[in-house]
Design a protein around this motif. Sequence first.
Motif, PDB file in Angstrom:
ATOM      1  N   THR A  62      40.982  75.665  45.356  1.00  0.00           N
ATOM      2  CA  THR A  62      40.209  76.364  46.385  1.00  0.00           C
ATOM      3  C   THR A  62      40.946  77.592  46.887  1.00  0.00           C
ATOM      4  O   THR A  62      40.337  78.474  47.504  1.00  0.00           O
ATOM      5  N   TYR A  63      42.250  77.670  46.636  1.00  0.00           N
ATOM      6  CA  TYR A  63      43.045  78.830  47.040  1.00  0.00           C
ATOM      7  C   TYR A  63      43.354  79.740  45.850  1.00  0.00           C
ATOM      8  O   TYR A  63      44.204  80.618  45.943  1.00  0.00           O
ATOM      9  N   SER A  64      42.657  79.527  44.739  1.00  0.00           N
ATOM     10  CA  SER A  64      42.912  80.296  43.535  1.00  0.00           C
ATOM     11  C   SER A  64      42.120  81.600  43.556  1.00  0.00           C
ATOM     12  O   SER A  64      41.366  81.879  44.483  1.00  0.00           O
ATOM     13  N   LYS A  65      42.279  82.374  42.496  1.00  0.00           N
ATOM     14  CA  LYS A  65      41.556  83.639  42.365  1.00  0.00           C
ATOM     15  C   LYS A  65      40.070  83.417  42.111  1.00  0.00           C
ATOM     16  O   LYS A  65      39.265  84.317  42.332  1.00  0.00           O
ATOM     17  N   ASP A  66      39.711  82.236  41.641  1.00  0.00           N
ATOM     18  CA  ASP A  66      38.307  81.937  41.347  1.00  0.00           C
ATOM     19  C   ASP A  66      38.022  80.473  41.682  1.00  0.00           C
ATOM     20  O   ASP A  66      37.990  79.618  40.804  1.00  0.00           O
ATOM     21  N   PRO A  67      37.826  80.164  42.973  1.00  0.00           N
ATOM     22  CA  PRO A  67      37.666  78.758  43.387  1.00  0.00           C
ATOM     23  C   PRO A  67      36.428  78.078  42.825  1.00  0.00           C
ATOM     24  O   PRO A  67      36.348  76.850  42.838  1.00  0.00           O
ATOM     25  N   GLY A  68      35.473  78.850  42.328  1.00  0.00           N
ATOM     26  CA  GLY A  68      34.267  78.242  41.769  1.00  0.00           C
ATOM     27  C   GLY A  68      34.388  77.896  40.304  1.00  0.00           C
ATOM     28  O   GLY A  68      33.465  77.297  39.728  1.00  0.00           O
ATOM     29  N   LYS A  69      35.497  78.234  39.689  1.00  0.00           N
ATOM     30  CA  LYS A  69      35.662  77.986  38.265  1.00  0.00           C
ATOM     31  C   LYS A  69      35.849  76.497  37.990  1.00  0.00           C
ATOM     32  O   LYS A  69      36.477  75.786  38.764  1.00  0.00           O
ATOM     33  N   HIS A  70      35.299  76.026  36.884  1.00  0.00           N
ATOM     34  CA  HIS A  70      35.400  74.606  36.544  1.00  0.00           C
ATOM     35  C   HIS A  70      36.842  74.236  36.213  1.00  0.00           C
ATOM     36  O   HIS A  70      37.494  74.876  35.391  1.00  0.00           O
ATOM     37  N   VAL A  71      37.338  73.189  36.874  1.00  0.00           N
ATOM     38  CA  VAL A  71      38.659  72.641  36.562  1.00  0.00           C
ATOM     39  C   VAL A  71      38.582  71.115  36.642  1.00  0.00           C
ATOM     40  O   VAL A  71      37.764  70.558  37.374  1.00  0.00           O
ATOM     41  N   ASP A  72      39.428  70.472  35.875  1.00  0.00           N
ATOM     42  CA  ASP A  72      39.561  69.018  35.965  1.00  0.00           C
ATOM     43  C   ASP A  72      40.976  68.666  35.528  1.00  0.00           C
ATOM     44  O   ASP A  72      41.627  69.423  34.810  1.00  0.00           O
ATOM     45  N   PHE A  73      41.449  67.476  35.947  1.00  0.00           N
ATOM     46  CA  PHE A  73      42.857  67.148  35.807  1.00  0.00           C
ATOM     47  C   PHE A  73      43.028  65.742  35.258  1.00  0.00           C
ATOM     48  O   PHE A  73      42.263  64.835  35.598  1.00  0.00           O
ATOM     49  N   PHE A  74      44.067  65.568  34.433  1.00  0.00           N
ATOM     50  CA  PHE A  74      44.339  64.290  33.798  1.00  0.00           C
ATOM     51  C   PHE A  74      45.835  64.008  33.831  1.00  0.00           C
ATOM     52  O   PHE A  74      46.651  64.892  33.566  1.00  0.00           O
ATOM     53  N   MET A  75      46.186  62.763  34.124  1.00  0.00           N
ATOM     54  CA  MET A  75      47.564  62.312  34.009  1.00  0.00           C
ATOM     55  C   MET A  75      47.687  61.581  32.680  1.00  0.00           C
ATOM     56  O   MET A  75      46.911  60.657  32.397  1.00  0.00           O
ATOM     57  N   LEU A  76      48.640  62.005  31.860  1.00  0.00           N
ATOM     58  CA  LEU A  76      48.820  61.434  30.532  1.00  0.00           C
ATOM     59  C   LEU A  76      50.130  60.663  30.458  1.00  0.00           C
ATOM     60  O   LEU A  76      51.164  61.138  30.926  1.00  0.00           O
ATOM     61  N   ASN A  77      50.065  59.497  29.858  1.00  0.00           N
ATOM     62  CA  ASN A  77      51.224  58.610  29.794  1.00  0.00           C
ATOM     63  C   ASN A  77      52.177  59.085  28.705  1.00  0.00           C
ATOM     64  O   ASN A  77      52.064  58.709  27.539  1.00  0.00           O
ATOM     65  N   ASP A  78      53.122  59.934  29.080  1.00  0.00           N
ATOM     66  CA  ASP A  78      54.098  60.482  28.151  1.00  0.00           C
ATOM     67  C   ASP A  78      55.353  60.814  28.941  1.00  0.00           C
ATOM     68  O   ASP A  78      55.280  61.462  29.983  1.00  0.00           O
ATOM     69  N   SER A  79      56.502  60.383  28.441  1.00  0.00           N
ATOM     70  CA  SER A  79      57.740  60.525  29.202  1.00  0.00           C
ATOM     71  C   SER A  79      58.311  61.937  29.175  1.00  0.00           C
ATOM     72  O   SER A  79      59.223  62.246  29.944  1.00  0.00           O
ATOM     73  N   SER A  80      57.807  62.793  28.294  1.00  0.00           N
ATOM     74  CA  SER A  80      58.333  64.153  28.242  1.00  0.00           C
ATOM     75  C   SER A  80      57.873  64.941  29.467  1.00  0.00           C
ATOM     76  O   SER A  80      56.833  64.653  30.063  1.00  0.00           O
ATOM     77  N   ILE A  81      58.673  65.936  29.843  1.00  0.00           N
ATOM     78  CA  ILE A  81      58.341  66.776  30.998  1.00  0.00           C
ATOM     79  C   ILE A  81      57.436  67.891  30.501  1.00  0.00           C
ATOM     80  O   ILE A  81      57.883  68.853  29.885  1.00  0.00           O
ATOM     81  N   ASN A  82      56.144  67.739  30.762  1.00  0.00           N
ATOM     82  CA  ASN A  82      55.197  68.670  30.180  1.00  0.00           C
ATOM     83  C   ASN A  82      53.913  68.740  30.999  1.00  0.00           C
ATOM     84  O   ASN A  82      53.572  67.803  31.728  1.00  0.00           O
ATOM     85  N   ALA A  83      53.221  69.851  30.844  1.00  0.00           N
ATOM     86  CA  ALA A  83      51.894  70.052  31.421  1.00  0.00           C
ATOM     87  C   ALA A  83      51.191  71.075  30.550  1.00  0.00           C
ATOM     88  O   ALA A  83      51.833  71.832  29.826  1.00  0.00           O
TER      89      ALA A  83
END
Length: 438
Positions: A62-83
């Motif tokens: 909501t504080y981004s440059k385009d708050p209306g843009k579609h976004v979704d988020f997932f937590m993935l079970n992996d021990s590496s430090i990544n996104a």
Amino acid sequence: MSFLYLSANAYALDLPQVNLSETLQEQKQGNEFLQIIWNTDAVVADVETQVYLKALGRELSTYSKDPGKHVDFFMLNDSSINAFAGPYGYIGVHTGMLLSSESEAELAGVLSHELAHITQNHLSRFSEKTDKQTYIMVAGMLAAALVDNSNASQAIAASTVAGTAQQNINFTREHEWEADRIGTNMLSKSGFDPSGMAHFFEKLQDDVNAQEFLRSHPLSINRISDAMQRSSRLTGDYREDSFEYQSIKAKLYYHLHKRIKLEKDQELTLYMQAYDAFEEQKYTLAKSYITQLLTLNQSVPSYILAGRIYSKLGQLEAAQQHFLPVLHNEAGVYYAAKAYMDNHQTQQGVLLLRRYLKQNSGTYLSHKLLSSLYVDVGRLDRAHIQNAKALAAQGKLEQAIDRYERAKTTTRSQDLFDIINVEIERLEKRIDLYKELP
């Protein structure tokens, strides 16, 4: 792993004007990417974790440059430090990333950085400069990182990545600097310490578990220094770590190491003692810990765990009293509905979860639970409908249509039959539109 190979020294440039509208092509690519995410079987199957990450990410957006843009988020079970950031705003975070964060501001910093890649259309701009099919490379890299078979991983990576990254490194470096600046501003506006991103990137340089992240997010001394200086110019009273963040991180550690991590915080210690007793099915002991905790902490995780404990003790009324303050939260509704089912009052659970999902966009897990609730009360038509919605949430549109067709064969309601037909037509139209695209 934003899969964009982004970084460099273009920080003095003005941000370009970009087209922030989402095309049908982006939606198609996102749908294909979504299926790959779920087919890895790596999405963390914990509703509290899913709900927390989605809520945090959407708040930041909501504080981004385009708050209306579609976004979704997932937590993935992996021990590496990544996104990573993929097509149509799908953002994934590895459990190793969350566990390596030392504050919620650091986690929010990573999310803000990936959100900036999305809102600035870095993936599509990268595709336009290369072969128009970068999302295939992105999907292939995700599958290669998460699939268990190492030989398959190498084959996927080789077939999708070869010859595309190095020749475009100069273009993508600019994007990393953009994402740093925009993400830092996002953090500040949302009340998080804006230095969270810079501090997290700084400590990654010598971490062997962060090599995949560093390959896709190349860091330099200049870039870290610039991020530090930028965040130091922003001041304010910043948010403390939420109990949601603390408890989810503690539970991830618990399941990874099979033990409680010693905590300095009394409230978190009591929470994990109650959680450990709950997992060990020592419900009376868990109740004693949660009772102590609730005198100190009335957070969403505390009420949810209390409700789950009382449910296992067969004290349904007490369980629902503890769920009551958190029925605005999907995880609270989820466990309240499950408590009804576990205590043989499934119809109440149906009414509760169905009402929530009519008013809110739910997770895959909530649709699957509602399907189970319907099976328990003998409503197979509605169970198939909820399974269809769960499949659609995974991007599996053709499989969702098959489930709707099964619902049609079992329903005796003409109104429901007509509603199912509308849903089938809607999904078929989307599939046809996707097929017309190159």
